[in-house]
Motif scaffolding. Structure first.
Motif, short mmCIF file in Angstrom:
data_model
loop_
_atom_site.label_atom_id
_atom_site.label_comp_id
_atom_site.label_asym_id
_atom_site.label_seq_id
_atom_site.Cartn_x
_atom_site.Cartn_y
_atom_site.Cartn_z
N GLY A 132 0.81 -1.21 0.00
CA GLY A 132 0.00 0.00 0.00
C GLY A 132 0.85 1.26 0.00
O GLY A 132 2.09 1.20 0.03
N PRO A 133 0.18 2.43 -0.03
CA PRO A 133 0.90 3.70 -0.16
C PRO A 133 1.97 3.92 0.89
O PRO A 133 2.94 4.65 0.65
CB PRO A 133 -0.20 4.76 -0.03
CG PRO A 133 -1.47 4.06 0.18
CD PRO A 133 -1.28 2.60 -0.03
N MET A 150 -1.02 4.15 -6.39
CA MET A 150 -2.45 4.35 -6.24
C MET A 150 -3.04 5.17 -7.39
O MET A 150 -4.24 5.22 -7.58
CB MET A 150 -2.77 5.08 -4.93
CG MET A 150 -2.28 4.39 -3.68
SD MET A 150 -3.09 2.79 -3.35
CE MET A 150 -4.74 3.33 -2.91
N LYS A 151 -2.18 5.88 -8.11
CA LYS A 151 -2.65 6.78 -9.17
C LYS A 151 -1.54 7.04 -10.17
O LYS A 151 -0.39 6.65 -9.94
CB LYS A 151 -3.16 8.08 -8.55
CG LYS A 151 -2.14 8.74 -7.65
CD LYS A 151 -2.72 9.95 -6.93
CE LYS A 151 -1.58 10.63 -6.20
NZ LYS A 151 -1.94 11.33 -5.02
N ASP A 160 1.84 8.48 -9.12
CA ASP A 160 2.74 7.51 -8.48
C ASP A 160 3.48 6.70 -9.55
O ASP A 160 4.68 6.46 -9.45
CB ASP A 160 1.96 6.54 -7.59
CG ASP A 160 1.20 7.24 -6.47
OD1 ASP A 160 1.66 8.31 -6.03
OD2 ASP A 160 0.16 6.71 -6.05
N THR A 211 -2.12 -3.41 -4.32
CA THR A 211 -3.13 -3.15 -3.29
C THR A 211 -4.20 -2.17 -3.77
O THR A 211 -5.36 -2.26 -3.37
CB THR A 211 -2.41 -2.62 -2.03
OG1 THR A 211 -1.50 -3.63 -1.60
CG2 THR A 211 -3.38 -2.31 -0.90
N VAL A 265 -8.75 -1.25 -3.42
CA VAL A 265 -9.38 0.01 -3.02
C VAL A 265 -10.26 0.55 -4.14
O VAL A 265 -11.35 1.04 -3.92
CB VAL A 265 -8.29 1.04 -2.64
CG1 VAL A 265 -8.92 2.36 -2.24
CG2 VAL A 265 -7.40 0.49 -1.52
N ASN A 266 -9.75 0.43 -5.36
CA ASN A 266 -10.45 0.96 -6.53
C ASN A 266 -10.29 -0.05 -7.67
O ASN A 266 -9.23 -0.13 -8.28
CB ASN A 266 -9.82 2.31 -6.91
CG ASN A 266 -10.27 2.78 -8.28
OD1 ASN A 266 -11.18 2.22 -8.90
ND2 ASN A 266 -9.62 3.82 -8.78
#
Lengths: 302, 260
Positions: free
Chosen positions: A216-217, A245-246, A249, A265, A269-270
């Motif tokens: 994760g982040p 995450m985007k 990144d 991960t 989440v999305n």
């Protein structure tokens, strides 16, 4: 605008892939993501025979991240080929099979078996698992053992070979170089970072397995640093991952030296995050007059 | 119709000091949930908390659906403060649902604590046919009692402290009911089908009773969950056929399948 990149002889239509173990066998996310749009699909890690995995609880959330100890549960190579690969075959997206073994021989045998199968376009070997013949020490934390197992797999396959590096080492650049010297076509990094969490009320570990892999982040700065260090040590392409995450990144990883990236991960989440990242990279390129995404690779200014 | 959608918060109101009802209106057409299914609810904050939280569908309504949740951990504390009009990310409906009883079978619905959230819509669907067994720690934690009275043929209550209904566990109440059936139910019954949701010790006790008495039935389980769609393999439970995913093969499992 050109988004394509090459990982060895494997051509990807864009640099965005899925991280092994976070996207099932593709099917699980196909109602949210058009798999044709992805650079590549990397499937859940496979072994010669099915694995049951660890007892629950297997996952817990931590600040901006999660710990997992799934225990490499998987259906085994044969069931994958019979039941899961036919679904993935309908898409024009390379399928990369992630795999592992308990011994060097198992790694070779698994690589050989997967290489015989049409429509598996590349292999990613997970070396963050324990070596049965060396006191269960993690393959990917000892340079000699890493060299031995990657060399053996190299001899067993003609497919593009990606070595997924463990971050639980002192010198990641050395490990990347060892993988390159042993014949890897690319390295992917980073795998999860070993972590632990304790419930202070019960005084018990919050994972049944005691320790697990942090993702994760929360791990992104570590991953970016490691990609940067490896980029200066090897000539083979790097697939960057760890807390992406985007699109911003993903671009950060590419500037540090990654040729391609994977979302892990973030899928949890999305579920459409991979597509969002592809769109975001395109917008960034437009805004910054970048015609070829390869211009970003290692373009860090120091 | 995508199962990943944005939804507007229509209500987020307390039903008791530590329980809230969250009403959501999907911003585009979404699938109808079945009793027993669940949603992954995004509770905001850019990365912390990171993961969505799984919640059973409590009720369908004209806007969309409702979640009944207990304010317990960090995530639900943040959820409590979510305001009407705010738009959040939702994934669902996910997982399987409660299979309906065979013709002639009397449904026995057993809820412990917040487990009521999962079986409430089943009681609604079986309107008036079911016998309901509902246990909680104390009187204050028994929720929606007035509504439940109208939904079940008969409602049995227990609390741990005896502040309402019988003092003791709801599994004991169920056991007594089955051991000494009333002449009315005995005359009607062409077998029973059990539906249970609640804390693990309760589900285990209910399962033992069911197996003991040769009854079939279902339990709805929960586990820590990351993806909700079967990919991460985080939410497994032990079954006679190995580990199964709560989010995909469950959350509703036949009683005889679970290894406690």
């Amino acid at each position: 605008m050109n988004l394509s990149v090459n990982i060895g002889k494997l051509k990807l239509k864009n640099p965005v892939m899925t991280a092994s173990g976070t996207f099932g066998y593709g099917e699980e996310y196909s109602e949210f993501v058009d798999l044709n749009r992805l650079g590549a699909v990397v499937v859940k890690g496979l072994s010669l025979t099915p694995r049951e995995g660890n007892p629950p609880p297997r996952i817990i959330e931590t600040p901006a991240g999660m710990l997992n100890a799934i225990g490499l549960q998987n259906i085994g190579i044969e069931v994958f080929i019979k039941d899961k690969l036919p679904f993935l075959r309908q898409f024009h997206t390379p399928v990369i099979a992630n795999f592992f073994g308990d011994t060097v021989e198992e790694y070779s045998e698994a690589a050989k078996r997967l290489s015989d199968i049409e429509d598996i376009h590349g292999l990613e070997m997970n070396i963050s698992c324990p070596n049965k013949h060396a006191g269960w020490i993690i393959f990917g934390t000892d340079p000699k053992v890493t060299f031995e197992v990657v060399s053996a797999v190299r001899r067993a396959t003609h497919l593009p070979l990606i070595v997924k590096l463990s971050p639980n080492v002192t010198d990641i650049a050395l490990m990347a170089k060892v993988a390159e010297d042993a014949g890897a076509d690319a390295v992917s990094m980073i795998n999860t970072i070993t972590g632990m969490s304790i419930d202070i009320k019960t005084r018990r570990p919050r994972l049944a397995n005691m320790t697990g892999g942090l993702s994760g982040p929360t791990i992104k700065p570590i991953a970016v640093r490691m990609v940067y260090e490896a980029y200066r040590a090897v000539k083979i392409p790097i697939i960057g991952m760890g807390g992406i995450m985007k699109a911003e990144d993903a671009i950060e990883f590419m500037l540090a030296g990654a040729t391609a990236v994977a979302a892990g991960t973030a899928n949890f989440v999305n579920p459409t995050v991979t597509i969002d990242i592809i769109h975001g990279i395109e917008s960034f390129m437009k805004e910054n007059s970048i015609v070829d995404v390869k211009e970003l690779i290692g373009a860090l200014r120091c | 119709m995508s199962r990943y959608f944005r939804a507007e918060i229509k209500e987020n109101r307390p039903v008791d000091k530590s329980y809230n009802i969250l009403g959501l209106k999907p911003l585009k057409p979404s699938r109808e949930p079945e009793p027993g299914q669940f949603y992954m609810i995004g509770i905001g904050g850019e990365y912390d908390p990171l993961l969505k939280r799984p919640f059973s569908v409590f009720r369908k309504n004209s806007d969309g659906f409702q979640i009944l949740y207990r304010i317990k951990g960090r995530g639900t504390l943040l959820m409590r403060d979510m305001k009407e009009g705010v738009v959040i990310d939702v994934l669902g409906p996910l997982g399987n649902s409660y299979p309906l009883p065979d013709k002639g079978q009397i449904p026995l619905i057993v809820a412990g604590g917040i487990g009521i959230a999962s079986v409430f819509s089943l009681a609604e669907k079986l309107s008036g046919e079911s016998y309901m067994f509902y246990g909680a720690r104390n009187r204050d934690e028994l929720l929606m009692l007035n509504e439940l009275k109208g939904l079940a043929e008969e409602l049995f209550i227990s609390t741990d402290d005896g502040s309402s209904g019988r003092k003791g566990t709801i599994a004991d109440v169920l056991n007594d009911f089955l051991t000494h059936p009333s002449p009315v139910t005995q005359a009607k019954a062409c077998g029973y089908s059990i539906y249970a949701c609640g804390p693990k010790p309760m589900l285990e006790a209910v399962s033992r009773i069911a197996i003991d008495k040769g009854l079939n039935g279902y339990v709805s389980l929960e586990e820590n969950m990351a993806c909700g769609v079967g990919a991460c393999l985080g939410c497994v439970v032990k079954t006679r056929e190995g580990y199964k995913r709560v989010c995909k093969e469950g959350p509703v499992f036949p009683i005889e399948e679970i290894v406690w």
